[in-house]
Write a protein that holds these residues in place. Structure first.
Motif, PDB file in Angstrom:
ATOM      1  N   SER A 109       0.841  -1.196   0.000  1.00 40.88           N
ATOM      2  CA  SER A 109       0.000   0.000   0.000  1.00 40.88           C
ATOM      3  C   SER A 109       0.879   1.250   0.000  1.00 40.88           C
ATOM      4  N   PHE A 110       0.614   2.161  -0.951  1.00 40.77           N
ATOM      5  CA  PHE A 110       1.372   3.404  -1.065  1.00 40.77           C
ATOM      6  C   PHE A 110       0.418   4.583  -1.170  1.00 40.77           C
ATOM      7  N   SER A 111       0.794   5.714  -0.563  1.00 37.44           N
ATOM      8  CA  SER A 111      -0.008   6.946  -0.631  1.00 37.44           C
ATOM      9  C   SER A 111       0.859   8.088  -1.130  1.00 37.44           C
ATOM     10  N   ILE A 112       0.294   8.930  -1.988  1.00 39.71           N
ATOM     11  CA  ILE A 112       1.038  10.096  -2.451  1.00 39.71           C
ATOM     12  C   ILE A 112       1.150  11.092  -1.297  1.00 39.71           C
ATOM     13  N   VAL A 113       2.389  11.536  -1.023  1.00 38.64           N
ATOM     14  CA  VAL A 113       2.618  12.470   0.081  1.00 38.64           C
ATOM     15  C   VAL A 113       3.262  13.771  -0.380  1.00 38.64           C
ATOM     16  N   TRP A 114       3.789  13.774  -1.628  1.00 38.47           N
ATOM     17  CA  TRP A 114       4.437  14.989  -2.130  1.00 38.47           C
ATOM     18  C   TRP A 114       4.366  14.988  -3.641  1.00 38.47           C
ATOM     19  N   GLN A 115       4.176  16.195  -4.181  1.00 32.93           N
ATOM     20  CA  GLN A 115       4.219  16.406  -5.622  1.00 32.93           C
ATOM     21  C   GLN A 115       4.972  17.702  -5.877  1.00 32.93           C
ATOM     22  N   SER A 116       5.874  17.696  -6.854  1.00 35.05           N
ATOM     23  CA  SER A 116       6.616  18.911  -7.172  1.00 35.05           C
ATOM     24  C   SER A 116       5.652  20.005  -7.623  1.00 35.05           C
ATOM     25  N   THR A 117       6.043  21.236  -7.404  1.00 33.39           N
ATOM     26  CA  THR A 117       5.204  22.370  -7.801  1.00 33.39           C
ATOM     27  C   THR A 117       5.557  22.872  -9.193  1.00 33.39           C
ATOM     28  N   ILE A 118       6.653  22.344  -9.752  1.00 28.30           N
ATOM     29  CA  ILE A 118       7.119  22.780 -11.066  1.00 28.30           C
ATOM     30  C   ILE A 118       6.889  21.660 -12.068  1.00 28.30           C
ATOM     31  N   ASN A 119       6.216  22.000 -13.161  1.00 26.01           N
ATOM     32  CA  ASN A 119       5.983  21.059 -14.244  1.00 26.01           C
ATOM     33  C   ASN A 119       7.271  20.993 -15.063  1.00 26.01           C
ATOM     34  N   ALA A 120       7.960  19.860 -15.018  1.00 21.89           N
ATOM     35  CA  ALA A 120       9.261  19.729 -15.680  1.00 21.89           C
ATOM     36  C   ALA A 120       9.323  18.417 -16.448  1.00 21.89           C
ATOM     37  N   ASN A 121      10.315  18.295 -17.293  1.00 17.15           N
ATOM     38  CA  ASN A 121      10.566  17.075 -18.042  1.00 17.15           C
ATOM     39  C   ASN A 121      11.733  16.356 -17.366  1.00 17.15           C
ATOM     40  N   THR A 122      11.444  15.672 -16.259  1.00 18.02           N
ATOM     41  CA  THR A 122      12.479  15.036 -15.449  1.00 18.02           C
ATOM     42  C   THR A 122      12.887  13.709 -16.060  1.00 18.02           C
ATOM     43  N   TYR A 123      14.141  13.643 -16.490  1.00 16.72           N
ATOM     44  CA  TYR A 123      14.694  12.404 -17.050  1.00 16.72           C
ATOM     45  C   TYR A 123      15.339  11.538 -15.979  1.00 16.72           C
ATOM     46  N   SER A 124      15.757  12.153 -14.871  1.00 12.26           N
ATOM     47  CA  SER A 124      16.460  11.396 -13.843  1.00 12.26           C
ATOM     48  C   SER A 124      16.155  11.993 -12.477  1.00 12.26           C
ATOM     49  N   ILE A 125      15.979  11.116 -11.493  1.00 13.57           N
ATOM     50  CA  ILE A 125      15.670  11.567 -10.135  1.00 13.57           C
ATOM     51  C   ILE A 125      16.282  10.584  -9.153  1.00 13.57           C
ATOM     52  N   CYS A 126      16.736  11.093  -8.007  1.00 15.12           N
ATOM     53  CA  CYS A 126      17.338  10.195  -7.012  1.00 15.12           C
ATOM     54  C   CYS A 126      17.223  10.789  -5.618  1.00 15.12           C
ATOM     55  N   PHE A 127      17.436   9.916  -4.639  1.00 16.11           N
ATOM     56  CA  PHE A 127      17.517  10.304  -3.235  1.00 16.11           C
ATOM     57  C   PHE A 127      18.978  10.397  -2.819  1.00 16.11           C
ATOM     58  N   GLY A 128      19.254  11.250  -1.845  1.00 12.94           N
ATOM     59  CA  GLY A 128      20.564  11.333  -1.210  1.00 12.94           C
ATOM     60  C   GLY A 128      20.481  12.314  -0.062  1.00 12.94           C
ATOM     61  N   ASP A 129      21.294  12.146   0.957  1.00  8.81           N
ATOM     62  CA  ASP A 129      21.295  13.046   2.115  1.00  8.81           C
ATOM     63  C   ASP A 129      22.422  14.061   1.949  1.00  8.81           C
ATOM     64  N   TYR A 130      22.165  15.110   1.175  1.00  8.96           N
ATOM     65  CA  TYR A 130      23.225  16.067   0.811  1.00  8.96           C
ATOM     66  C   TYR A 130      23.768  16.840   2.005  1.00  8.96           C
ATOM     67  N   ASN A 131      22.954  17.045   3.053  1.00  7.04           N
ATOM     68  CA  ASN A 131      23.384  17.865   4.189  1.00  7.04           C
ATOM     69  C   ASN A 131      23.662  17.046   5.447  1.00  7.04           C
ATOM     70  N   ASN A 132      23.686  15.727   5.318  1.00  6.09           N
ATOM     71  CA  ASN A 132      24.022  14.827   6.430  1.00  6.09           C
ATOM     72  C   ASN A 132      23.148  15.026   7.664  1.00  6.09           C
ATOM     73  N   ASP A 133      21.869  15.313   7.454  1.00  3.46           N
ATOM     74  CA  ASP A 133      20.957  15.487   8.597  1.00  3.46           C
ATOM     75  C   ASP A 133      20.148  14.229   8.906  1.00  3.46           C
ATOM     76  N   GLY A 134      20.394  13.150   8.135  1.00  2.00           N
ATOM     77  CA  GLY A 134      19.694  11.895   8.375  1.00  2.00           C
ATOM     78  C   GLY A 134      18.408  11.720   7.590  1.00  2.00           C
ATOM     79  N   TRP A 135      18.038  12.720   6.777  1.00  2.00           N
ATOM     80  CA  TRP A 135      16.819  12.653   5.958  1.00  2.00           C
ATOM     81  C   TRP A 135      17.199  12.645   4.484  1.00  2.00           C
ATOM     82  N   LEU A 136      16.601  11.746   3.718  1.00  2.00           N
ATOM     83  CA  LEU A 136      16.885  11.697   2.285  1.00  2.00           C
ATOM     84  C   LEU A 136      16.261  12.887   1.561  1.00  2.00           C
TER      85      LEU A 136
END
Length: 145
Positions: free
Chosen positions: A47-74
């Motif tokens: 079971s999955f629920s939508i929790v976030w949607q970008s506000t900008i309509n874009a042509n996204t070819y690639s997307i990924c997770f990473g913790d850029y600021n080392n705060d423990g959140w992706l």
């Protein structure tokens, strides 16, 4: 393999990945679309629920997770074709804020995080089409809070 879940939207999904954005132990789904990108929270099992949607309509070819600021959140890194790449900070919970946007229309086909120089901070690697910006670029140490 058998289908256990299907997105409720008829998007043109060009990139997708798993990641535990909320640290609950369940892998969530991040979609990079030709349109609005979406994050689906894993409610446990199939079971999955939508929790976030970008506000900008874009042509996204690639997307990924990473913790850029080392705060423990992706956080979310978006690579767009014919647009600007963006970094979204995970504010904790289901909220994300744009903290960085490329200054060049990059025609990005692939993007990822990695600490190529072993300094403890994630860097960005872009694979671009070469139409305007050159093919491959590394951007060091995005130290944004």
């Amino acid at each position: 393999f058998s289908i256990v879940w299907t997105s409720p939207y008829n998007d043109v999904t060009q990139s997708i990945c798993f990641g535990d954005y909320n640290n609950d132990g369940w892998l969530d789904i991040l979609e990079g679309n030709d349109g609005y990108n979406r994050l689906y929270k894993n409610n446990g099992g199939n079971s999955f629920s939508i929790v976030w949607q970008s506000t900008i309509n874009a042509n996204t070819y690639s997307i990924c997770f990473g913790d850029y600021n080392n705060d423990g959140w992706l956080d979310i890194l978006e690579g767009d074709w014919g647009g600007y790449n963006r970094l979204y900070k995970n504010n904790g919970g289901n909220s994300f804020s744009i903290v960085w946007q490329s200054t060049i229309n990059a025609y990005t086909q692939s993007i990822c995080f990695g600490d190529y120089n072993n300094d403890g901070w994630l860097d960005i690697l872009e694979g671009n089409s070469g139409i305007i910006t050159g093919c491959t670029r590394i951007m060091e140490e995005i130290v944004l809070v």
